[in-house]
Design an enzyme around this catalytic site. Structure first.
Site, PDB file in Angstrom:
ATOM      1  CB  SER A 176      25.328  92.650  67.496  1.00 54.93           C
ATOM      2  OG  SER A 176      25.882  93.596  66.632  1.00 54.93           O
TER       3      SER A 176
ATOM      4  CE1 TYR B  55      20.372  94.725  65.691  1.00 58.99           C
ATOM      5  CE2 TYR B  55      22.697  95.767  65.649  1.00 58.99           C
ATOM      6  CZ  TYR B  55      21.580  94.551  65.552  1.00 58.99           C
ATOM      7  OH  TYR B  55      22.200  93.437  65.213  1.00 58.99           O
TER       8      TYR B  55
END
Length: 325
Positions: A119, A143
């Site tokens: 990501s 995250y």
């Protein structure tokens, strides 16, 4: 493929099927799950459905062997930032242990190509923009850390073990079939269609990079198709829409395209706590080495997204979700 029943995974599966590939899906969700984007796209029957946990190495190896899998797209992950923050251990277990378990199974079964979804959030915050692949990974939240750890682990499998693997660091993917309404685009679109004012937790000034889901699917495939080449194996690749957009401007455009005269409900000042103020990626490496460029403009992508949710009122939430920005 892992994560085929999710948003981006389902659109990737659709693109693979359309070019004549066979698709095998490993997922914990049952086939009749209402939360499956695969079912909403009408292609669930065309996908070989295998239930299982991606942390089960024996199960993974049997799947790869029995289906003679040549290419693995690993997209399954805990992806909702708020969920990860409230259960960091679960996210690390899924995103990090799950990734190395998939990679070990692929190594044991001599899989020819592996693409692992990281990501752009793995970069953390950088003053210099846009993010380029040579930037250091500076995660500060659970995250971000889970994706950065999985990213680093995946890329070591080419120089260390000869497994042809590449990592993707994509911008915010949007489009029809995204059922995670804590994300900006699906929530704002559904609010506009249902006569609600879209809620912004910021003042609308944070900037984000947006990538339409069919462009994301094309990027995954372009990388996989070139994993026999030097300069692709063991590498990370960004993909984004080409420039950043203020989230307030995105919501305004959604309202206009949906034919709504409402205004957003702005509840914040600056960026919400824990959110990075400005993020966007340089996709030139992917263009140069794999021939990929985004084809769908933000306006065209949002029009298609609005039409998808207009045609699927059954999936729209009945009340406002807590969007991320």
């Amino acid at each position: 493929m892992t994560g085929a029943r999710g948003f981006a995974g389902a659109w990737l599966a659709k693109a693979l099927l359309e070019r004549g590939d066979s698709v095998v899906s490993l997922d914990r969700s049952p086939r009749d799950s209402r939360s499956s984007t695969l079912a909403l796209l009408g292609i669930d029957a065309a996908v070989a459905d295998v239930s299982g946990d991606l942390r089960d190495g024996d199960r993974l190896r049997r799947l790869l062997r029995e289906h003679r899998v040549g290419t693995v797209f690993h997209l399954a992950a805990e992806t909702i930032v708020a969920t990860v923050a409230s259960s960091a251990a679960r996210a690390f277990d899924t995103n990090v242990r799950g990734t190395w378990t998939v990679l070990e199974a692929c190594r044991a079964e001599a899989v020819e190509r592996v693409v692992v979804a990281s990501s752009d959030k793995a970069y953390g915050a950088h003053r210099e923009l846009p993010y380029r692949e040579e930037f250091g990974l500076r995660p500060t939240a659970p995250y971000e850390a889970s994706k950065a750890a999985a990213d680093l682990i995946a890329r070591c499998y080419w120089p260390s073990f000869g497994l042809p693997v590449a990592v993707t660091r994509f911008a915010n993917i949007y489009g029809g079939g995204d059922l995670s309404f804590s994300r900006l685009v699906p929530e704002a679109v559904c609010a506009a269609l249902d006569g609600r004012r879209p809620v912004l937790r910021s003042d609308g000034s944070p900037e984000r990079d947006f990538l339409y889901v069919t462009d994301a699917a094309a990027a995954y495939m372009a990388i996989a198709d070139r994993l026999d080449r030097d300069g692709v194996r063991g590498e990370a690749f960004n993909a984004g829409g080409g420039k950043p957009h203020r989230v307030g401007d995105v919501v305004d455009l959604i309202l206009r395209l949906a034919g709504s005269d409402l205004e957003p409900d702005v509840r914040g000042a600056g960026s919400p706590p824990g959110e990075i103020d400005r993020q966007w990626v340089d996709s030139s490496k992917l263009a140069e080495r794999c021939g990929w460029r985004p084809k769908v403009s933000p306006e065209a992508g949002l029009r298609q997204t609005i039409e998808w949710y207009r045609e699927h009122p059954e999936v729209r939430p009945r009340q406002a979700a807590r969007s991320s920005v």
